[in-house]
Design a protein around this motif. Structure first.
Motif, PDB file in Angstrom:
ATOM      1  N   ASP A  36       0.837  -1.135  -0.546  1.00  0.00           N
ATOM      2  CA  ASP A  36       0.395  -0.024   0.134  1.00  0.00           C
ATOM      3  C   ASP A  36       0.484   1.667  -0.295  1.00  0.00           C
ATOM      4  O   ASP A  36       1.652   1.564   0.834  1.00  0.00           O
ATOM      5  N   TYR A  37       0.983   2.063  -1.192  1.00  0.00           N
ATOM      6  CA  TYR A  37       1.433   3.708  -1.275  1.00  0.00           C
ATOM      7  C   TYR A  37       1.016   4.198  -1.679  1.00  0.00           C
ATOM      8  O   TYR A  37       1.232   5.260  -2.024  1.00  0.00           O
ATOM      9  N   GLY A  93      -3.301  -0.256  -3.000  1.00  0.00           N
ATOM     10  CA  GLY A  93      -3.569   1.306  -2.207  1.00  0.00           C
ATOM     11  C   GLY A  93      -4.564   2.036  -1.610  1.00  0.00           C
ATOM     12  O   GLY A  93      -5.003   1.985  -2.331  1.00  0.00           O
TER      13      GLY A  93
END
Length: 760
Positions: free
Chosen positions: A634-635, A698
């Motif tokens: 998750d960015y 994300g």
């Protein structure tokens, strides 16, 4: 002309320059009248300097000057100052030894600079450096932090406690089970593709210094270099052309940042120095080297109750850059990472030894903390007879925002979802691969690690957007690209926000004269900080542009809408392009839509994700291979997924390198670095790693308008514990309780043999 959007995947524009040999690195630069410097470094880890005889060396052909520690006072050279000198948590000052660019009467690590030789050519400087006579009186050296502070409490830089002592004590006393672990996160040596280098220039007419250097955070380094040179920052200019990698090692100031400008002033010539690769092993900041005693309390169902970590960091010989603050702040931000732990107690200390100073490498603090937590969980599962996957799943945070045990709020995430997705992908076909390995006399194992970090770095950033008469937008940023692809991703962001063709955006960075302030690159801050500043600059530009467009179009400002690079009257086909509006606005006040924007953060972002490593071990030789690697990360909002994938792959490889082969080792008696070259320090290559299976899932961050989270460090945080836990899983049948990495063939073979002996 191409208008790019957030989420597009254009190829990196800078790669054409790099791949065709048109890049400009420090060693490519040749200035008129340039001469060359060689740094003479101490061969001793600890010694008094009884004297230096430079007469013979000065008489050699081409030698211009030799600068020593004794010359510093007359030249007005001041000590190097750490960026952070007070513990922000308890307001107590850090205790640290004074570090001059050149040692004066004592050296404290093998590799410390003692003199600078300047000659017409590098070979002449090398010959003179060999001739220079330094009289040392060797002293006892100490290389590990526990021995150092036991020998002399004055070696303690910081020691503090945070958390809930009473709550942790009560939880430990009432817990159904307490798992304890002693663990050492071994030292690593960061080797970027381009060694450090610099060219110092002094202009006598303006009394101004210029430094061309390979660095990743030039404004902070410039300010500290000015302090050491005894001048105002305005009299020092730092310029970083193309930089071939950094990973943190080029973040802080070094002695050479002062020595080269000083040498230029002393000789009246530009002075160039390029670090040799072996020289870098004893002069570049090293990383990790943290020892911890940790305990995790659980109830009978496997719910985490309390975490206690008592850790000591080995800072090396001096306090570098912001490592004092980082050593406190990052450990104390996310103890336990993504897991909910009601009570936490941290006893954190750091001290000095006769080793190369420690700086930062990908995920400092967070990598050490994640390694402790993930190794603890596997140990607890084994001791309690619980499934280690279910143990993790049970304790992951599930609702956002949530506040952890030390009071930090995490705004967003999908921890259970990403965890389950990674585990499911990694386990596909694993049983068949396990049976195949066993048929060949091999051992297979899976290792899990959930990474999370807070994006720190300098809390302030500047960007500037200028609209030129040639219909180009010039974007200038105080952040800095050192290979991450910013020359592509920042113009891509500007293209989306302003509606300007990508090809019409000029990107400028890496020069302290271009922009008044900048935080450089570190702690995955660039897109969060520079991107947010850009977003705010565009907000101002749009509002300013609406006023001009309304005047030119003879419409009400409230009726002007900005979309896709145009200011239009709502509901009509009348409007103006942004470049035309910029020209009209410039006629009004001379500045037009140009904007210098600052941004100061008030919160962090928290990139996170689950990584799973699959390894195979040959128990006869101890050889370990990573056969598969799965990540679900998750960015947040991703500007360019292709660029982020490259960053993630590189970080995972760095984590695998530490897990399997990289280790900075010192001889405890002499203090000599025994892993001082690639003959003794192995780095991962393409054949050492598998093809990575990386998926992005994300949640946009709520702490910034773009929703971005940093991506460059995650793999290095998760890679080490994931691979270490996989090795432990593969060797579970041998009763292996633990080992300190890396899992090299010798260390692994000895761990198996010791486990066999203990069982017998």
């Amino acid at each position: 002309m191409t208008r790019l959007k957030i989420g597009d995947t254009p190829r990196r524009t800078e790669d054409t320059r790099f791949l065709t040999g048109k890049g400009c690195y420090i060693d490519d630069m040749v200035l008129d009248g340039m001469v060359h410097a060689v740094i003479v470094r101490s061969p001793h880890a600890h010694a008094e300097i009884a004297g230096i005889d430079s007469a013979e060396a000065l008489a050699l052909p081409g030698v211009l000057t030799i600068l020593t520690g004794a010359d510093q006072a007359a030249a007005g050279i001041q000590p190097l100052q750490p960026y952070e000198q007070v513990n922000v948590y308890n307001n107590k000052p850090f205790v640290f030894p004074t570090q001059y660019p050149l040692a004066i009467d004592r050296v404290r690590y093998a590799g410390e600079p003692v003199a600078v030789v300047v000659a017409e050519t590098r070979d002449q400087a090398l010959d003179a450096a060999e001739t220079l006579w330094v009289d040392y009186n060797a002293l006892p050296a100490v290389t590990d932090v526990q021995s150092a502070i036991a020998a002399d409490p004055a070696n303690i830089c910081l020691q503090w406690q945070t958390g809930d002592p009473a709550g942790v004590a009560a939880a430990m006393a009432s817990a159904a089970h307490v798992t304890k672990l002693n663990i050492h996160n071994h030292r690593i040596i960061t080797n970027s593709m381009e060694p450090r280098g610099a060219i110092g220039v002094y202009d006598e007419a303006s009394s101004r210094y210029t430094m061309y250097l390979s660095a990743q955070s030039i404004h902070m380094a410039r300010d500290r270099a000015a302090m050491s040179l005894g001048v105002e920052p305005s009299r020092v200019r730092f310029v970083a052309p193309d930089v071939g990698g950094g990973f943190g090692v080029k973040n802080f100031i070094y002695p050479e940042h002062v020595l080269l400008p000083w040498a230029a002033r002393a000789t009246g010539r530009p002075v160039k120095w390029i670090n040799g690769r072996s020289e870098g092993f004893v002069s570049d900041h090293q990383a990790r080297d943290h020892t911890a005693e940790a305990a995790l309390a659980l109830d009978a169902d496997g719910n985490f109750l309390a975490l206690h970590i008592a850790g000591w960091g080995n800072l090396g010989a001096y306090l570098s850059g912001s490592i004092g603050r980082l050593h406190t702040e990052q450990y104390a931000t996310l103890p336990g990472g993504p897991y909910t732990i009601p009570a936490v107690l941290l006893d954190i200390g750091a001290g000095f030894s006769n080793t190369v100073p420690v700086g930062v490498s990908r995920g400092p603090g967070f990598a050490e903390s994640a390694n402790i937590t993930e190794r603890l969980i596997d140990r607890a599962a084994a001791e309690m007879g619980l499934d280690r996957v279910e143990l993790r799943r049970r304790n992951l945070a599930r609702a956002w925002p949530y506040t952890n045990a030390v009071g930090h709020e995490i705004d967003s995430g999908k921890f259970p979802e990403n965890f389950d997705a990674a585990i499911a992908k990694a386990r596909e076909g694993f049983d068949a691969r396990l049976r195949d390995a066993e048929s060949r006399g091999r051992c297979r194992g899976l290792g899990f690690a959930y990474h999370m970090k807070g994006t720190f770095g300098v809390p302030e950033e500047h960007v500037e957007l200028r609209f030129g008469e040639d219909d180009y937008v010039t974007f200038t940023t105080g952040t800095q690209s050192i290979g991450q692809g910013h020359e592509t991703t920042f113009p891509q962001l500007v293209s989306d926000l302003l509606g300007v063709p990508f090809e019409r955006i000029r990107y400028r960075q890496g020069d302290t004269d271009l922009i008044p302030k900048g935080g450089g690159h570190g702690s995955s801050r660039a897109t969060y900080m520079g991107g947010t500043a850009t977003f705010k600059a565009v907000e101002w530009i749009v509002e300013r542009g609406k006023r001009t467009a309304a005047r030119v179009l003879e419409a009400a400002e409230a009726d002007i809408v900005f979309r896709d690079g145009r200011f239009d009257i709502a509901g009509t086909d009348r409007g103006l392009g942004i470049m035309e509006v910029a020209r009209h606005a410039r006629e009004e006040d001379g500045k037009g839509l140009d904007r210098l924007q600052d941004f100061t953060r008030e919160a962090l972002t928290f990139p996170n994700g689950c990584h799973v490593a699959e390894v195979e071990v040959d128990p006869e030789t101890g050889a370990v291979t990573v056969e598969a690697y799965t990540a679900v990360d998750d960015y947040g909002t991703i500007i360019n997924p292709m660029v982020v994938s490259g960053q993630v792959h590189g970080a995972i490889t760095q984590g695998i390198g530490q897990a399997l082969m990289e280790r900075g080792s010192y001889d405890p008696a002499s203090g000599q670095l025994v892993s001082g070259s690639f003959m003794d320090y192995s780095m991962p290559r393409a054949g050492d790693v598998p093809s990575y299976d990386v998926v992005f899932n994300g949640v946009p961050s709520a702490t910034n308008p773009l929703g971005v989270k940093g991506s460059g460090e995650a793999g290095a945080i998760a890679g080490f514990p994931a691979v270490a836990n996989a090795v432990m899983d593969a060797l579970a049948a041998y009763g292996l309780k633990g080992y300190d990495g890396p899992a090299s063939p010798e260390i692994t073979w000895r761990a198996i043999a010791n486990a066999k002996g203990s069982a017998a």
